[in-house]
Design a protein around this motif. Structure first.
Motif, short mmCIF file in Angstrom:
data_model
loop_
_atom_site.label_atom_id
_atom_site.label_comp_id
_atom_site.label_asym_id
_atom_site.label_seq_id
_atom_site.Cartn_x
_atom_site.Cartn_y
_atom_site.Cartn_z
N ASP A 193 9.08 58.10 29.64
CA ASP A 193 8.85 56.70 30.04
C ASP A 193 8.04 56.04 28.94
N LEU A 194 8.65 55.13 28.20
CA LEU A 194 7.99 54.50 27.06
C LEU A 194 8.09 52.98 27.17
N VAL A 195 7.04 52.30 26.76
CA VAL A 195 7.09 50.84 26.67
C VAL A 195 6.84 50.45 25.22
N ILE A 196 7.73 49.62 24.69
CA ILE A 196 7.56 49.10 23.33
C ILE A 196 6.97 47.71 23.45
N LEU A 197 5.76 47.53 22.93
CA LEU A 197 5.06 46.25 23.06
C LEU A 197 5.12 45.48 21.74
N ASP A 198 5.47 44.22 21.86
CA ASP A 198 5.63 43.36 20.69
C ASP A 198 4.58 42.25 20.73
N ALA A 199 3.71 42.24 19.73
CA ALA A 199 2.69 41.18 19.68
C ALA A 199 2.97 40.25 18.50
N THR A 200 4.23 40.15 18.09
CA THR A 200 4.57 39.26 16.97
C THR A 200 5.32 38.03 17.49
N GLU A 201 5.66 37.15 16.57
CA GLU A 201 6.39 35.92 16.91
C GLU A 201 7.64 36.19 17.74
N SER A 202 8.30 37.33 17.45
CA SER A 202 9.58 37.58 18.13
C SER A 202 9.41 37.77 19.64
N SER A 203 8.17 37.97 20.10
CA SER A 203 7.95 38.08 21.55
C SER A 203 8.10 36.73 22.24
N GLY A 204 8.00 35.65 21.48
CA GLY A 204 8.04 34.32 22.08
C GLY A 204 6.66 33.86 22.53
N ASN A 205 5.65 34.67 22.27
CA ASN A 205 4.28 34.30 22.66
C ASN A 205 3.51 34.00 21.38
N ALA A 206 3.56 32.72 20.97
CA ALA A 206 3.02 32.35 19.66
C ALA A 206 1.50 32.51 19.59
#
Ligand code: GUN
Ligand code: ZN
Length: 444
Positions: A390-403
């Motif tokens: 069970d893995l979660v890949i977390l994105d904290a960059t622009e591509s997340s849509g959360n500027a």
């Protein structure tokens, strides 16, 4: 065999590991073989090992994104997903006005099935791969959730919510049907794939002594199963319990005297527990699900996490969303709120100052701490060989849509800072991919 490359961050479950200890591999690899993690380590070493071997694994390169364990939600009501963010006075008024009518709609099997599908999809979108969930009084609401969870490979523990008083007539069962229906559901589902049954008296005010005794008898016959209920959430509720159970020593004793306080008993909230109650819970390694967004939303109070553990070191604590009392399914949002609660307690403390929760601790209670609270830490909660994939890949960059998160993350100089920003600013947009029991979800 699949290799996930990225920034691996996980609590580690060594015997001396503390909630603050993190394994942090900036360029790391997690190798899965079907539903199991087989290797975790630095990417270059792991990849070199596999390129020399005969097997040719599928490689998923997540770049600089974080790879963390699937999140664990220790307390959530799936029938309440549709009435999340309904403002009530406080707990008891909110239950009458919104919660019971929402749960009554589950008499309709089609509604239960549609909600179970939506809810389990949303768990995955938010990175939750293990959850302890309340269904409704209707046995088919349990069937609907287990069916949806099984289709998606989730690790779900749930049970029929038992109530035989102080709720609308259409939501009541009896001591006998609570016992017989719970037993039948348990026999049908417990241990199927990653599913487990939980004995689920809603809370003391909605169960008679006779019903609690009937569920205590069942608990006795199944000594390893999870018990879930609510405990000491709200001051008005505690006063009412005192009136309804005048012979009990305190709220915890209402459950204890019928055998419902033990290891794998998971009590939602526990905001106002006395030292006696904490001692008792800790002595049997029972668990509290800390539900900060709910406690704040319903004005229930601030759960004193550090002080509770100080009083009762044996107590197990995990985080719960408590949707629909809670205001988000996101474990990141729950962790962010838990930080703020710990910050308020730390700032108002006189005498022994207690530090607020660190980012590492927040990740721990969202994963391994929660897994320990549910008694499933042999399987989930950390990225370690032998555990479920069970893995979660977390994105904290622009591509997340959360500027705003991306802008802040670009300035972070440590893993702890980045995790902290994710928890204070992140939500399901930061969840890039989720691997559930070895199967990656569809890209978003
Ligand atoms: N206590 C009894 N039932 C409930 C519920 O559905 N939500 C919350 N937050 N507390 C409860
Ligand atoms: Zn609850």
């Amino acid at each position: 065999m699949e290799i996930h490359l990225g920034h691996v961050v996980t609590p580690s479950s060594g015997t001396d590991a503390t909630p603050g200890a993190l394994l942090d591999i900036p360029r790391g690899a997690v190798v899965t073989d079907g539903p199991v993690i087989v290797t975790v380590g630095p990417a270059d070493e792991v990849v070199a090992g596999y390129t020399r071997s005969a097997a040719s694994p599928v490689v998923h390169d997540h770049g600089g994104k974080l790879i963390v364990p699937g999140f664990v939600d220790c307390h959530v009501h799936y029938p309440q997903i549709g009435m999340i963010a309904s403002p009530g006075e406080q707990l008891l008024d909110w239950l009458d006005r919104y919660t019971f009518p929402a749960e009554a709609r589950f008499a309709d099997l089609a509604h239960a099935r549609a909600t179970a599908s939506f809810f389990t999809d949303q768990l995955i979108c938010h990175g939750v791969t293990t959850a302890l969930v309340y269904s409704t009084v209707h046995p088919h609401s349990v069937d609907a959730l287990f069916t949806a969870a099984r289709e998606r490979g989730l690790r779900i523990i749930t049970g029929k919510t038992c109530m035989d008083r102080n709720a609308p007539a259409e939501l009541l069962d009896t001591p006998e049907t609570a016992q017989s229906q719970s037993a039948a559901l348990l026999e049908r589902w417990h241990g199927v794939d990653r599913l487990e049954y939980a004995l689920t008296p809603r809370f003391a005010p909605t169960s008679s002594d006779a019903q609690l005794e009937a569920l205590g008898e069942l608990a006795d016959s199944y000594p390893d199963v999870v018990v879930q209920t609510h405990l000491s959430e709200n001051v008005g509720e505690i006063g009412w319990v005192g009136e309804l159970f005048p012979d009990a020593v305190d709220y915890t004793d209402v459950y204890d005297r019928v055998g419902l306080v033990r290891e794998r008993s998971v009590f939602g909230h526990g905001v106002h527990l006395t030292d006696r109650e904490l001692d008792r819970l800790g002595s049997v390694h029972a668990s509290v699900a800390h539900c900060p967004t709910s406690n704040n939303f319903l004005g229930s109070g601030l759960f004193p996490l550090a002080a509770s553990l100080h009083t009762a070191p044996g107590l197990r604590i995990g985080f719960g969303s408590d949707v629909g009392g809670g205001t988000s399914l996101s474990p990141l949002a729950t962790a962010g709120e838990a930080y703020k609660v710990s910050r308020l307690i730390a700032s108002s403390g006189d005498g022994d100052a207690v530090a607020p929760l660190s980012a590492a601790e927040l990740l721990y209670y969202s994963t391994l701490g929660g897994a320990r609270a549910l008694g499933v830490d042999a399987h989930v909660g950390s990225l370690e060989p032998g555990k479920d994939a069970d893995l979660v890949i977390l994105d904290a960059t622009e591509s997340s849509g959360n500027a705003v998160l991306a802008n802040r993350a670009a300035e972070c100089t440590s893993t702890e800072e980045l995790l902290f920003a994710l928890m204070l600013l992140g939500d399901d947009r930061a969840v890039d991919r989720v691997v559930v029991n070895g199967v990656p979800d569809a890209p978003r």
